[in-house]
Write a protein that holds these residues in place. Structure first.
Motif, PDB file in Angstrom:
ATOM      1  N   GLY A 179     -20.590 -48.111  19.826  1.00  0.00           N
ATOM      2  CA  GLY A 179     -21.192 -49.234  18.986  1.00  0.00           C
ATOM      3  C   GLY A 179     -21.922 -49.187  17.564  1.00  0.00           C
ATOM      4  N   ARG A 180     -21.673 -48.056  17.283  1.00  0.00           N
ATOM      5  CA  ARG A 180     -22.631 -47.938  15.876  1.00  0.00           C
ATOM      6  C   ARG A 180     -21.758 -47.956  14.714  1.00  0.00           C
ATOM      7  NH1 ARG A 180     -25.342 -42.427  14.845  1.00  0.00           N
ATOM      8  NH2 ARG A 180     -23.631 -41.522  15.769  1.00  0.00           N
ATOM      9  N   PHE A 181     -21.512 -48.955  13.931  1.00  0.00           N
ATOM     10  CA  PHE A 181     -20.429 -48.969  12.358  1.00  0.00           C
ATOM     11  C   PHE A 181     -21.173 -47.818  11.544  1.00  0.00           C
ATOM     12  CE2 PHE A 181     -21.792 -52.833  14.096  1.00  0.00           C
ATOM     13  CZ  PHE A 181     -20.366 -53.516  14.887  1.00  0.00           C
ATOM     14  N   LEU A 182     -19.495 -47.145  11.527  1.00  0.00           N
ATOM     15  CA  LEU A 182     -19.931 -45.625  10.429  1.00  0.00           C
ATOM     16  C   LEU A 182     -18.945 -46.363   9.180  1.00  0.00           C
ATOM     17  CD1 LEU A 182     -19.680 -43.327  13.764  1.00  0.00           C
ATOM     18  CD2 LEU A 182     -21.524 -43.786  12.288  1.00  0.00           C
ATOM     19  N   VAL A 183     -19.823 -45.716   8.208  1.00  0.00           N
ATOM     20  CA  VAL A 183     -18.669 -44.841   6.691  1.00  0.00           C
ATOM     21  C   VAL A 183     -18.877 -44.064   6.177  1.00  0.00           C
ATOM     22  CG1 VAL A 183     -18.792 -47.704   6.498  1.00  0.00           C
ATOM     23  CG2 VAL A 183     -20.478 -46.175   5.038  1.00  0.00           C
ATOM     24  N   GLU A 184     -17.848 -43.519   5.359  1.00  0.00           N
ATOM     25  CA  GLU A 184     -17.834 -42.149   4.608  1.00  0.00           C
ATOM     26  C   GLU A 184     -18.103 -42.773   3.308  1.00  0.00           C
ATOM     27  OE1 GLU A 184     -15.051 -39.104   5.572  1.00  0.00           O
ATOM     28  OE2 GLU A 184     -16.097 -39.140   7.688  1.00  0.00           O
ATOM     29  N   LEU A 185     -18.660 -42.114   2.135  1.00  0.00           N
ATOM     30  CA  LEU A 185     -18.372 -43.316   1.125  1.00  0.00           C
ATOM     31  C   LEU A 185     -17.938 -42.215  -0.470  1.00  0.00           C
ATOM     32  CD1 LEU A 185     -21.657 -44.774   0.427  1.00  0.00           C
ATOM     33  CD2 LEU A 185     -20.260 -45.791   1.105  1.00  0.00           C
ATOM     34  N   ASP A 186     -17.326 -41.911  -1.502  1.00  0.00           N
ATOM     35  CA  ASP A 186     -17.237 -41.066  -1.727  1.00  0.00           C
ATOM     36  C   ASP A 186     -18.001 -40.833  -3.081  1.00  0.00           C
ATOM     37  OD1 ASP A 186     -17.477 -43.751  -3.182  1.00  0.00           O
ATOM     38  OD2 ASP A 186     -16.090 -43.287  -5.076  1.00  0.00           O
ATOM     39  N   ARG A 187     -19.017 -41.987  -2.798  1.00  0.00           N
ATOM     40  CA  ARG A 187     -20.495 -40.810  -3.222  1.00  0.00           C
ATOM     41  C   ARG A 187     -21.523 -41.545  -3.042  1.00  0.00           C
ATOM     42  NH1 ARG A 187     -21.825 -43.405  -8.751  1.00  0.00           N
ATOM     43  NH2 ARG A 187     -21.455 -42.055  -9.610  1.00  0.00           N
ATOM     44  N   THR A 188     -23.176 -41.048  -3.052  1.00  0.00           N
ATOM     45  CA  THR A 188     -24.273 -41.067  -2.328  1.00  0.00           C
ATOM     46  C   THR A 188     -25.140 -41.024  -2.727  1.00  0.00           C
ATOM     47  OG1 THR A 188     -24.754 -41.683   0.056  1.00  0.00           O
ATOM     48  CG2 THR A 188     -23.953 -39.999  -0.312  1.00  0.00           C
ATOM     49  N   LEU A 189     -26.141 -41.768  -1.966  1.00  0.00           N
ATOM     50  CA  LEU A 189     -27.474 -41.154  -3.189  1.00  0.00           C
ATOM     51  C   LEU A 189     -28.433 -41.030  -1.450  1.00  0.00           C
ATOM     52  CD1 LEU A 189     -28.999 -43.049  -5.942  1.00  0.00           C
ATOM     53  CD2 LEU A 189     -29.314 -40.593  -5.844  1.00  0.00           C
ATOM     54  N   PHE A 190     -27.480 -41.515  -0.670  1.00  0.00           N
ATOM     55  CA  PHE A 190     -27.893 -41.533   0.620  1.00  0.00           C
ATOM     56  C   PHE A 190     -28.521 -40.046   1.690  1.00  0.00           C
ATOM     57  CE2 PHE A 190     -27.865 -45.420   0.295  1.00  0.00           C
ATOM     58  CZ  PHE A 190     -28.043 -46.730   1.356  1.00  0.00           C
ATOM     59  N   TYR A 191     -29.762 -39.301   1.754  1.00  0.00           N
ATOM     60  CA  TYR A 191     -29.596 -37.869   1.940  1.00  0.00           C
ATOM     61  C   TYR A 191     -30.122 -37.687   3.230  1.00  0.00           C
ATOM     62  CZ  TYR A 191     -31.734 -33.348   2.893  1.00  0.00           C
ATOM     63  OH  TYR A 191     -31.998 -32.007   3.205  1.00  0.00           O
ATOM     64  N   PRO A 192     -28.539 -37.057   4.036  1.00  0.00           N
ATOM     65  CA  PRO A 192     -28.662 -36.866   5.359  1.00  0.00           C
ATOM     66  C   PRO A 192     -29.605 -36.027   6.044  1.00  0.00           C
ATOM     67  CG  PRO A 192     -27.000 -35.463   4.325  1.00  0.00           C
ATOM     68  CD  PRO A 192     -27.976 -36.385   3.162  1.00  0.00           C
TER      69      PRO A 192
END
Length: 397
Positions: A27-40
């Motif tokens: 039920g969750r929408f997930l994505v991966e990016l080639d580059r990101t500013l979002f800290y995990p």
């Protein structure tokens, strides 16, 4: 693999990226990016939030610890291969940077003040939690906290530069690290000029000045002879001070005193309260004895309304009279409900359960107990319960 833009410039707030993978799971929408500013979420520091392609980012995590992939949890789906613009919640990120840099400053301050080694940290909320490998006792701990706070704020006012770099694995043992890394291979280290050097993958400030003020809030004994220290850093320390100052000013106004006179006024009020409680207890005992004798003279079974402060003591004294069986009641503050106490002398306790169930529960009474029964009743039914109880009790006898 996601390029970690938050390491290159933790002050950046916008970026463009390509969605390299998009899927739905649980039920969750997930994505991966080639580059990101979002800290995990990692190393005790919470994840960033914000928007990606106009869609809210709810969570960011690494599927494998110390892995190369970063997964973004979204409010709605994005298309795989799409080019999107992302924006992080800067206020949230900056607070995390202040917490994390403040924690590094404090960990070194405690090491210098008393050789306390940091074993765990949490930056999940405004209060920073740092666990150290010792338990010195409360008195010694208080002294160390004072020294460490002074050292930490010295580092703040010194405006020391904060930087990060990647170090090859072979060079790691040669560095004067505060703690050794938990991973193999090249290691990212964060350095506070002339103050601290530690392996870390978090986001940090440019200088220690931005982390101030740093305020220690207290401590508690942890497990296995450790200590947990609570602190705030930066804006969150100022917010804590402002809230406490407002509270203190409010109290001072109530006491018609200066803010620094409040502790003495509270102490005096406590002394007066304890004295008043002692007098009230003595009066309640005197009233209870009078009520008990009055009921005994009138004969049992009996019912009576008494002050709330004297209810329990009256019940105890009534139960000492041979053959006693009585319903006592007192109105609660607000007047919507009455407190009930059904008591009996030793030998008559068996009658209580039947009387409560058959005579009081139909009126709305709720409660229970052994030896005596206590509970509550809507105030509107109180006089009916008291008036009908003696006759009803005789019928059940």
């Amino acid at each position: 693999m996601s390029e970690r833009l938050f390491w290159q410039d933790p002050y950046a707030t916008r970026f463009e990226a390509t969605v390299t993978r998009a899927w739905e799971e649980g039920g969750r929408f997930l994505v991966e990016l080639d580059r990101t500013l979002f800290y995990p979420t990692s190393g005790g520091q919470p994840h960033d939030t914000g928007t990606l392609g106009g869609v809210r980012v709810l969570d960011v995590f690494e599927p494998e610890k110390h892995g190369a992939r970063i997964v973004h949890v979204l409010e709605a789906p994005l298309e795989e291969g799409a080019r999107v613009e992302g924006e992080i919640d800067w206020s949230r990120r900056y607070r995390h940077m202040q917490r994390h840099t403040g924690q590094h400053i404090l960990s070194q301050a405690f090491l210098r003040a008393a050789q306390w080694n940091t074993i765990a940290v949490s930056l999940a909320g405004p209060e920073i939690h740092i666990d150290f490998d010792v338990w010195p006792g409360p008195e010694a701990a208080g002294e160390v906290l004072e020294q460490a706070e002074a050292l930490a704020n010295w580092a703040v006012y010194a405006n020391l530069a904060v930087s990060a770099r990647e170090v090859p694995e072979a060079q790691v043992p040669l560095l004067p690290l505060r703690r050794m890394p938990k991973v193999r291979g090249a290691v990212r280290v964060v350095e506070i000029e002339d103050w601290d050097l530690a392996p870390c993958g978090g986001t940090h400030l440019r200088s220690t000045a931005e982390a101030g003020p740093i305020k220690l809030l207290g401590f508690e004994k942890g497990k296995k002879k450790t200590i947990r220290v609570y602190a705030r850093s930066g804006w969150e320390a100022l917010e804590d001070y402002a809230a406490k100052h407002r509270t203190l000013k409010t109290l001072a106004a109530r006491f018609s005193s200066g803010v620094f006179d409040v502790p003495e006024r509270v102490k005096k009020l406590e002394e007066e309260l304890y004295a008043a409680r002692g007098e009230a207890q003595a009066l309640a005992a005197e009233l209870a004895e009078g009520y008990a004798r009055e009921l005994a003279r009138a004969g049992f079974p009996a019912a009576r309304q008494v002050p709330l402060a004297a209810l329990a003591e009256t019940g105890r004294r009534v139960a000492e009279w041979p053959g006693a069986l009585a319903l006592l009641a007192a109105l609660e503050p607000g007047g919507e409900h009455a407190r009930l106490l059904l008591v009996a002398h030793q030998g008559r306790e068996a009658e209580l359960q039947e009387l409560w169930k058959e005579r009081l529960e139909p009126l709305g009474a709720r409660g229970g107990g052994r030896g005596h029964i206590q509970g509550r009743l809507p105030a509107g039914k109180l006089q009916l319960a008291l008036g009908a109880f003696p006759a009803a009790a005789k019928e059940n006898t």
